[in-house]
Motif scaffolding. Sequence first.
Motif: not given
Length: 81
Positions: A53-65
């Motif tokens: 669960r990540i609600d911030d796009w910057h942090d989400a991008l890191a997780w996805i990457t």
Amino acid sequence: VAEHGHPVTVFVDDLGVHHESVAKHAPAVHRLHMVSEPELAPYIKPAPFAHARIDDWHDALAWITERFAQNLPAPDQGAPA
């Protein structure tokens, strides 16, 4: 996923029921629960069938990457009933 043959697929959605469906029908897909609306996010419980669960796009991008960098399908959490 079957058509393209890549071992890494990421699903991002704000509704827990959608994560449950993906877990049931495509368990090897990485599932990110994201509620990017800051006024709503605190009131939405984490989806139990999401891997994160990540609600911030910057942090989400890191997780996805990182998922793509690992080049592995999602871990098996067991199919929902």
